[in-house]
Motif scaffolding. Structure first.
Motif, PDB file in Angstrom:
ATOM      1  N   GLY A   1      50.766  10.988  49.095  1.00 19.08           N
ATOM      2  CA  GLY A   1      51.209  10.202  50.235  1.00 19.08           C
ATOM      3  C   GLY A   1      51.663   8.807  49.890  1.00 19.08           C
ATOM      4  O   GLY A   1      52.256   8.126  50.729  1.00 19.08           O
TER       5      GLY A   1
ATOM      6  N   LEU B   1      50.029  17.589  60.399  1.00 19.60           N
ATOM      7  CA  LEU B   1      49.314  16.926  59.312  1.00 19.60           C
ATOM      8  C   LEU B   1      47.822  17.236  59.387  1.00 19.60           C
ATOM      9  O   LEU B   1      47.196  17.051  60.436  1.00 19.60           O
ATOM     10  CB  LEU B   1      49.532  15.420  59.381  1.00 19.60           C
ATOM     11  CG  LEU B   1      49.006  14.584  58.241  1.00 19.60           C
ATOM     12  CD1 LEU B   1      49.752  14.902  56.948  1.00 19.60           C
ATOM     13  CD2 LEU B   1      49.167  13.101  58.556  1.00 19.60           C
TER      14      LEU B   1
ATOM     15  N   CYS C   1      49.702   5.402  52.549  1.00 18.35           N
ATOM     16  CA  CYS C   1      50.198   6.754  52.739  1.00 18.35           C
ATOM     17  C   CYS C   1      51.282   6.775  53.817  1.00 18.35           C
ATOM     18  O   CYS C   1      51.356   5.889  54.658  1.00 18.35           O
ATOM     19  CB  CYS C   1      49.070   7.703  53.136  1.00 18.35           C
ATOM     20  SG  CYS C   1      47.944   8.066  51.793  1.00 18.35           S
TER      21      CYS C   1
ATOM     22  N   SER D   1      43.707  12.822  50.951  1.00 24.02           N
ATOM     23  CA  SER D   1      42.790  13.296  52.000  1.00 24.02           C
ATOM     24  C   SER D   1      41.646  14.090  51.380  1.00 24.02           C
ATOM     25  O   SER D   1      41.714  14.521  50.230  1.00 24.02           O
ATOM     26  CB  SER D   1      43.549  14.182  52.989  1.00 24.02           C
ATOM     27  OG  SER D   1      43.883  15.424  52.377  1.00 24.02           O
TER      28      SER D   1
ATOM     29  N   THR E   1      49.165  17.960  54.011  1.00 22.62           N
ATOM     30  CA  THR E   1      48.048  17.047  53.821  1.00 22.62           C
ATOM     31  C   THR E   1      48.340  16.251  52.560  1.00 22.62           C
ATOM     32  O   THR E   1      49.057  16.712  51.668  1.00 22.62           O
ATOM     33  CB  THR E   1      46.694  17.789  53.739  1.00 22.62           C
ATOM     34  OG1 THR E   1      45.638  16.832  53.816  1.00 22.62           O
ATOM     35  CG2 THR E   1      46.558  18.613  52.473  1.00 22.62           C
ATOM     36  N   THR E   2      47.798  15.069  52.497  1.00 27.26           N
ATOM     37  CA  THR E   2      48.015  14.247  51.306  1.00 27.26           C
ATOM     38  C   THR E   2      46.957  14.555  50.255  1.00 27.26           C
ATOM     39  O   THR E   2      45.854  15.015  50.582  1.00 27.26           O
ATOM     40  CB  THR E   2      47.968  12.746  51.642  1.00 27.26           C
ATOM     41  OG1 THR E   2      46.660  12.413  52.091  1.00 27.26           O
ATOM     42  CG2 THR E   2      49.017  12.379  52.683  1.00 27.26           C
TER      43      THR E   2
ATOM     44  N   LYS F   1      52.874  14.328  62.684  1.00 24.52           N
ATOM     45  CA  LYS F   1      51.490  14.160  63.119  1.00 24.52           C
ATOM     46  C   LYS F   1      50.839  15.474  63.576  1.00 24.52           C
ATOM     47  O   LYS F   1      49.705  15.761  63.228  1.00 24.52           O
ATOM     48  CB  LYS F   1      51.408  13.122  64.234  1.00 24.52           C
ATOM     49  CG  LYS F   1      50.017  12.609  64.460  1.00 24.52           C
ATOM     50  CD  LYS F   1      50.049  11.374  65.322  1.00 24.52           C
ATOM     51  CE  LYS F   1      48.756  10.628  65.078  1.00 24.52           C
ATOM     52  NZ  LYS F   1      48.825   9.252  65.406  1.00 24.52           N
TER      53      LYS F   1
ATOM     54  N   GLU G   1      44.352  16.026  58.272  1.00 21.50           N
ATOM     55  CA  GLU G   1      43.799  14.784  57.736  1.00 21.50           C
ATOM     56  C   GLU G   1      42.451  14.978  57.131  1.00 21.50           C
ATOM     57  O   GLU G   1      41.794  15.909  57.272  1.00 21.50           O
ATOM     58  CB  GLU G   1      43.767  13.738  58.841  1.00 21.50           C
ATOM     59  CG  GLU G   1      45.177  13.450  59.319  1.00 21.50           C
ATOM     60  CD  GLU G   1      45.236  12.327  60.319  1.00 21.50           C
ATOM     61  OE1 GLU G   1      44.925  11.208  59.916  1.00 21.50           O
ATOM     62  OE2 GLU G   1      45.587  12.595  61.473  1.00 21.50           O
TER      63      GLU G   1
END
Length: 155
Positions: A33, A153, A142, A61, A57-58, A150, A155
């Motif tokens: 991210g 995503l 990120c 996370s 997702t990053t 959103k 998280e």
């Protein structure tokens, strides 16, 4: 041709308590991210994924960390995106070509990257990954999700 998933059993993350808590019925991309190139690729996927099949997702996370750790990938430098699709994990050029193969045309043409012979594909991917911050920049934080991202995503 490098279309192989990582050498792990399909759905192996389901047995990993840290990595098992996500809806795996949709292709999931784990990305850095803080990397401008990685974030641009995610924006590219979002623009072309008209059916909104992908979720994201990053690597930063908790799920991203768990998946990278589960697959033995670096949990700090994130030198690859990770695609989880139908229980299989893909990294590096395989993740790129598999991701683009799931998009509609004309983006699907990028999946032709799977025909770059190995180890040339690995060398090329690693060259870009190792220089991505210098070439494309690094975000101070990120990717800030817009409304399209959103809802997709994790998280």
């Amino acid at each position: 041709m490098s279309t192989n998933a990582l050498p792990f059993k399909a759905y192996s993350y389901r047995n990993d308590l840290k990595a098992s808590d996500f809806d795996d019925t949709r292709p999931t991309i784990v990305f850095d991210g803080e990397c401008a190139l990685c974030s641009a690729f995610i924006q590219f996927v979002i623009r072309h994924d008209k059916r909104e099949e992908f979720q994201f997702t990053t690597g930063q996370s908790s799920l991203g960390q768990a998946l990278f750790q589960h697959y033995g990938l670096d949990t700090v430098n994130f030198e690859t995106n990770l695609l989880i699709s139908r229980g299989k994990a893909y990294a590096k050029m395989s993740a790129f070509s598999q991701t683009t193969s799931l998009l509609p045309y004309p983006a699907k043409f990028l999946s032709l990257a799977k025909y770059i012979p190995s180890p040339l594909d690995t060398w090329l991917y690693d060259l870009i990954a190792q220089n991505r911050y210098r070439l494309f920049g690094r975000a101070d934080s990120c990717l800030l999700p817009d409304s399209k991202l959103k809802k997709r995503l994790i998280e």
